[in-house]
Motif scaffolding. Structure first.
Motif, PDB file in Angstrom:
ATOM      1  N   ILE A 136      -1.194  19.884 -21.887  1.00 23.42           N
ATOM      2  CA  ILE A 136      -2.479  20.139 -22.538  1.00 23.42           C
ATOM      3  C   ILE A 136      -2.364  21.420 -23.344  1.00 23.42           C
ATOM      4  O   ILE A 136      -1.958  22.465 -22.814  1.00 23.42           O
ATOM      5  N   GLU A 137      -2.710  21.320 -24.622  1.00 30.23           N
ATOM      6  CA  GLU A 137      -2.771  22.469 -25.527  1.00 30.23           C
ATOM      7  C   GLU A 137      -1.564  23.384 -25.413  1.00 30.23           C
ATOM      8  O   GLU A 137      -1.685  24.585 -25.208  1.00 30.23           O
ATOM      9  N   GLY A 138      -0.386  22.810 -25.544  1.00 32.39           N
ATOM     10  CA  GLY A 138       0.842  23.590 -25.593  1.00 32.39           C
ATOM     11  C   GLY A 138       1.453  23.963 -24.267  1.00 32.39           C
ATOM     12  O   GLY A 138       2.439  24.695 -24.233  1.00 32.39           O
ATOM     13  N   LYS A 139       0.921  23.459 -23.161  1.00 32.88           N
ATOM     14  CA  LYS A 139       1.465  23.825 -21.859  1.00 32.88           C
ATOM     15  C   LYS A 139       1.656  22.602 -20.967  1.00 32.88           C
ATOM     16  O   LYS A 139       0.780  21.757 -20.867  1.00 32.88           O
ATOM     17  N   TYR A 140       2.828  22.561 -20.335  1.00 29.65           N
ATOM     18  CA  TYR A 140       3.075  21.535 -19.334  1.00 29.65           C
ATOM     19  C   TYR A 140       2.312  21.919 -18.067  1.00 29.65           C
ATOM     20  O   TYR A 140       2.206  23.097 -17.737  1.00 29.65           O
ATOM     21  N   ILE A 141       1.797  20.932 -17.360  1.00 29.69           N
ATOM     22  CA  ILE A 141       1.050  21.171 -16.128  1.00 29.69           C
ATOM     23  C   ILE A 141       2.047  21.090 -14.964  1.00 29.69           C
ATOM     24  O   ILE A 141       2.538  20.002 -14.647  1.00 29.69           O
ATOM     25  N   PRO A 142       2.367  22.239 -14.345  1.00 29.87           N
ATOM     26  CA  PRO A 142       3.424  22.269 -13.323  1.00 29.87           C
ATOM     27  C   PRO A 142       3.247  21.258 -12.191  1.00 29.87           C
ATOM     28  O   PRO A 142       4.216  20.611 -11.796  1.00 29.87           O
ATOM     29  N   GLU A 143       2.061  21.112 -11.654  1.00 28.66           N
ATOM     30  CA  GLU A 143       1.847  20.175 -10.550  1.00 28.66           C
ATOM     31  C   GLU A 143       2.108  18.740 -10.983  1.00 28.66           C
ATOM     32  O   GLU A 143       2.649  17.943 -10.219  1.00 28.66           O
ATOM     33  N   VAL A 144       1.717  18.414 -12.196  1.00 30.44           N
ATOM     34  CA  VAL A 144       1.941  17.059 -12.719  1.00 30.44           C
ATOM     35  C   VAL A 144       3.434  16.847 -12.965  1.00 30.44           C
ATOM     36  O   VAL A 144       3.967  15.771 -12.678  1.00 30.44           O
ATOM     37  N   MET A 145       4.118  17.857 -13.466  1.00 31.37           N
ATOM     38  CA  MET A 145       5.557  17.729 -13.700  1.00 31.37           C
ATOM     39  C   MET A 145       6.291  17.464 -12.385  1.00 31.37           C
ATOM     40  O   MET A 145       7.232  16.675 -12.354  1.00 31.37           O
ATOM     41  N   LYS A 146       5.840  18.075 -11.296  1.00 31.35           N
ATOM     42  CA  LYS A 146       6.452  17.810  -9.982  1.00 31.35           C
ATOM     43  C   LYS A 146       6.246  16.351  -9.578  1.00 31.35           C
ATOM     44  O   LYS A 146       7.140  15.722  -9.019  1.00 31.35           O
ATOM     45  N   GLU A 147       5.071  15.817  -9.874  1.00 30.61           N
ATOM     46  CA  GLU A 147       4.800  14.406  -9.573  1.00 30.61           C
ATOM     47  C   GLU A 147       5.704  13.491 -10.406  1.00 30.61           C
ATOM     48  O   GLU A 147       6.210  12.492  -9.899  1.00 30.61           O
ATOM     49  N   ILE A 148       5.899  13.840 -11.679  1.00 34.43           N
ATOM     50  CA  ILE A 148       6.785  13.045 -12.541  1.00 34.43           C
ATOM     51  C   ILE A 148       8.214  13.119 -12.025  1.00 34.43           C
ATOM     52  O   ILE A 148       8.917  12.110 -11.966  1.00 34.43           O
ATOM     53  N   ASN A 149       8.662  14.320 -11.631  1.00 35.75           N
ATOM     54  CA  ASN A 149      10.014  14.472 -11.069  1.00 35.75           C
ATOM     55  C   ASN A 149      10.196  13.566  -9.854  1.00 35.75           C
ATOM     56  O   ASN A 149      11.234  12.912  -9.707  1.00 35.75           O
ATOM     57  N   HIS A 150       9.184  13.533  -8.982  1.00 32.48           N
ATOM     58  CA  HIS A 150       9.267  12.685  -7.790  1.00 32.48           C
ATOM     59  C   HIS A 150       9.267  11.204  -8.182  1.00 32.48           C
ATOM     60  O   HIS A 150      10.057  10.419  -7.654  1.00 32.48           O
ATOM     61  N   PHE A 151       8.406  10.836  -9.110  1.00 33.26           N
ATOM     62  CA  PHE A 151       8.324   9.438  -9.538  1.00 33.26           C
ATOM     63  C   PHE A 151       9.658   8.969 -10.122  1.00 33.26           C
ATOM     64  O   PHE A 151      10.096   7.847  -9.871  1.00 33.26           O
ATOM     65  N   MET A 152      10.309   9.828 -10.910  1.00 31.26           N
ATOM     66  CA  MET A 152      11.554   9.443 -11.592  1.00 31.26           C
ATOM     67  C   MET A 152      12.799   9.697 -10.748  1.00 31.26           C
ATOM     68  O   MET A 152      13.912   9.644 -11.256  1.00 31.26           O
ATOM     69  N   ARG A 153      12.614   9.905  -9.458  1.00 25.74           N
ATOM     70  CA  ARG A 153      13.733  10.175  -8.541  1.00 25.74           C
ATOM     71  C   ARG A 153      14.699   8.984  -8.480  1.00 25.74           C
ATOM     72  O   ARG A 153      14.374   7.881  -8.885  1.00 25.74           O
ATOM     73  N   ASP A 154      15.862   9.243  -7.902  1.00 24.07           N
ATOM     74  CA  ASP A 154      16.810   8.170  -7.608  1.00 24.07           C
ATOM     75  C   ASP A 154      16.236   7.403  -6.418  1.00 24.07           C
ATOM     76  O   ASP A 154      16.238   7.895  -5.289  1.00 24.07           O
ATOM     77  N   TRP A 155      15.735   6.217  -6.663  1.00 19.65           N
ATOM     78  CA  TRP A 155      15.064   5.446  -5.605  1.00 19.65           C
ATOM     79  C   TRP A 155      16.029   4.989  -4.518  1.00 19.65           C
ATOM     80  O   TRP A 155      15.608   4.709  -3.396  1.00 19.65           O
ATOM     81  N   ARG A 156      17.309   4.955  -4.835  1.00 21.49           N
ATOM     82  CA  ARG A 156      18.279   4.521  -3.828  1.00 21.49           C
ATOM     83  C   ARG A 156      18.525   5.602  -2.779  1.00 21.49           C
ATOM     84  O   ARG A 156      18.737   5.297  -1.610  1.00 21.49           O
TER      85      ARG A 156
END
Length: 189
Positions: A62-82
């Motif tokens: 939002i407005e030039g800044k990544y939202i740290p808590e949301v980025m952590k959720e994305i990192n978890h979502f994109m994890r190696d599922w295996r």
């Protein structure tokens, strides 16, 4: 991820309310979308994983800044599922994915086939297919393999390539597109 309570409202709820307001109030730029100048005042990513059954639909910038808590959720979502291993996903990759999605003007979320891959997973996949790179950008959290039901591989690849911000691989026989934030290049058919 658990929410912290703030006077009866969760922090996530507060962010969601703010983001919804930002979506409504954000100016629209007709065909002015480009990765560096046109992500607008907000950036959103929508994905689901057929492997884990999870989905994510979130505003992460939002407005030039990544939202740290949301980025952590994305990192978890994109994890190696295996293996369950996670890394910090490169924000440039997420930006390319979001930009391509917006260019295609779809509301359907991406189906994410592969985000981060641990060395163990990458080695296993390499032993089964010649199409898996030894030094894959998936190992660094810099790539994703994605599919959309409503768009062809060619349409997705054109949208990603128009961002001119990374690698785009077309895998028509397997019905997915690889997007990464490495050198600008394209391959596949």
């Amino acid at each position: 991820m658990t929410d912290t309570k703030l006077s009866g409202m969760t922090r996530r709820g507060l962010l969601s309310a703010f983001a919804a307001t930002a979506v409504i109030a954000a100016p629209s730029y007709s065909n002015a979308f480009g990765l560096l100048r046109g992500a607008g005042d907000i950036r959103r990513i929508r994905m689901y994983s057929g492997r884990t059954g999870e989905s994510i639909d979130t505003i992460y910038w939002i407005e030039g800044k990544y939202i740290p808590e949301v980025m952590k959720e994305i990192n978890h979502f994109m994890r190696d599922w295996r293996t369950g291993d996670t890394v910090k996903i490169d924000t440039r990759t997420i930006d390319i994915m979001a930009a391509a999605h917006r260019l295609m003007d779809v509301s359907e979320p991406y189906m994410m086939l592969s985000g981060y891959r641990s060395p163990k997973t990458n080695a296993m996949l390499r032993s089964q297919s010649s199409g898996v790179a030894k030094n894959s950008l998936h190992l660094k959290g810099q790539a994703a393999d994605l599919r959309l039901k409503s768009r062809s591989v060619s349409q997705m690849a054109r949208a990603a390539a128009s961002c001119a911000s990374g690698g785009v691989g077309k895998y028509s026989r397997s019905n997915f597109v690889h997007m990464d934030c490495g050198p600008v290049r394209s391959w596949g058919g």
